[in-house]
Design a protein around this motif. Structure first.
Motif, short mmCIF file in Angstrom:
data_model
loop_
_atom_site.label_atom_id
_atom_site.label_comp_id
_atom_site.label_asym_id
_atom_site.label_seq_id
_atom_site.Cartn_x
_atom_site.Cartn_y
_atom_site.Cartn_z
N SER A 1 0.86 -1.23 0.02
CA SER A 1 0.08 -0.05 -0.01
C SER A 1 0.91 1.30 0.03
O SER A 1 2.12 1.07 0.37
CB SER A 1 -0.93 -0.03 1.27
N GLY A 2 0.21 2.39 -0.35
CA GLY A 2 1.03 3.68 -0.61
C GLY A 2 1.60 3.98 0.91
O GLY A 2 2.76 4.39 0.74
N LYS A 3 0.90 3.63 2.20
CA LYS A 3 1.37 4.21 3.48
C LYS A 3 2.52 3.46 3.79
O LYS A 3 3.43 3.79 4.11
CB LYS A 3 0.35 4.11 4.36
N GLU A 4 2.44 2.00 3.40
CA GLU A 4 3.28 1.09 3.94
C GLU A 4 4.68 1.26 3.11
O GLU A 4 5.98 1.15 3.51
CB GLU A 4 2.74 -0.43 3.62
N GLU B 1 10.42 2.99 2.01
CA GLU B 1 11.21 3.60 1.39
C GLU B 1 12.18 4.73 2.18
O GLU B 1 13.24 5.09 1.78
CB GLU B 1 10.40 4.69 0.46
N THR B 2 11.92 4.88 3.18
CA THR B 2 12.59 5.74 4.23
C THR B 2 13.77 5.05 4.78
O THR B 2 14.82 5.79 5.19
CB THR B 2 11.72 6.35 5.53
N LYS C 1 5.71 3.99 1.66
CA LYS C 1 6.50 5.21 2.22
C LYS C 1 7.29 5.07 3.30
O LYS C 1 8.56 5.44 3.39
CB LYS C 1 5.42 6.27 2.50
N VAL C 2 6.95 4.01 4.34
CA VAL C 2 7.54 3.62 5.49
C VAL C 2 8.80 3.06 5.03
O VAL C 2 10.00 3.22 5.53
CB VAL C 2 6.94 2.98 6.40
#
Length: 238
Positions: A159-162, A167-168, A164-165
């Motif tokens: 998912s988009g939220k997961e 990716e950091t 982004k985590v």
């Protein structure tokens, strides 16, 4: 061998095993084990490296050894729920470990096998002063590796939220420091394919990055791999 602990927060302690070497000019090797592994599984390797003069540190990882265990690490649901959290927490704890060890990051080289390879690769990417990296059967591309896991499990895409985590922490989102890197992977690995290693190798695009593929090797840290790592360490740091 020395056993010490450091406070991670008010509820737990971080423990590590230390093997003191004699070569003060050699990098200090911090080695991270894999999912369902143990620091004890690396005592022989640590002693072998110690005999070569290296100081070796084996951190206990959350949900393993002194920091708690899981009833069944290989339960699919358990792995899906806990793997990434374990990886990311261990990466976050690196500064705390280094502070307790009273070491300068420029004197450290990180090594990891399987899950430990994920951890070591991200620590290396996020800390450009670190001397080098050895990643064995791990991944330096977290989103790529997660896609492999999801395909294998028949799960939906990230998912988009997961995403982004991840990716950091994803090593391929950090500028390569130019320090020596050794990537090793078995070509018959059924647990994690080579795609994440290839992605990181391509990202670095440097003669200082060595990528060795071991024929007919599954998800194992073999004696040949150990020998290859020993040779690489001598070539780059003696």
């Amino acid at each position: 061998m020395e056993i010490q602990s450091i406070d991670a927060n008010s509820k737990q302690k971080l423990s590590y095993r230390s093997f003191q070497g004699t070569n003060v000019k050699a990098p200090i090797l911090i080695i991270y084990h894999g999912w369902a592994g143990s620091t004890a599984g690396y005592y022989d390797l640590a002693e072998e490296l110690q005999n070569e003069g290296y100081t070796v540190v084996l951190p206990d990882i959350v949900h393993h050894d002194s920091r708690g265990t899981v009833d069944n690490y290989f339960n699919v649901h358990t792995r899906q729920q806990m793997f990434w959290g374990t990886v990311l927490q261990t990466i976050d704890e690196f500064d705390l470990l280094v502070a307790d060890l009273k070491m300068d990051k420029k004197n450290i080289l990180v090594i990891g096998s399987s899950m430990g390879g994920f951890i070591a690769n991200s620590i290396f990417a996020k800390n450009p002063d670190i001397q080098g990296l050895v990643n064995v059967n791990g991944s330096g591309a977290f989103v790529v590796a997660d896609a492999f896991f999801r395909r294998a499990d028949g799960r939906d895409k990230l998912s988009g939220k997961e995403g982004k985590v991840l990716e950091t922490y994803d090593p391929i989102n950090y500028t390569y420091s130019g320090k020596p890197v050794l990537l090793m992977h078995g070509d018959s690995d059924q647990t994690l394919d080579c795609s994440g290693q290839y992605a990181y190798y391509t990202h670095c695009s440097s003669p200082d990055v060595t990528f060795d593929i071991y024929n007919e090797v599954d998800h194992q840290f073999t004696e040949d791999m150990v020998d290859g790592m020993m040779y690489w360490l001598k070539e780059n740091f003696d």
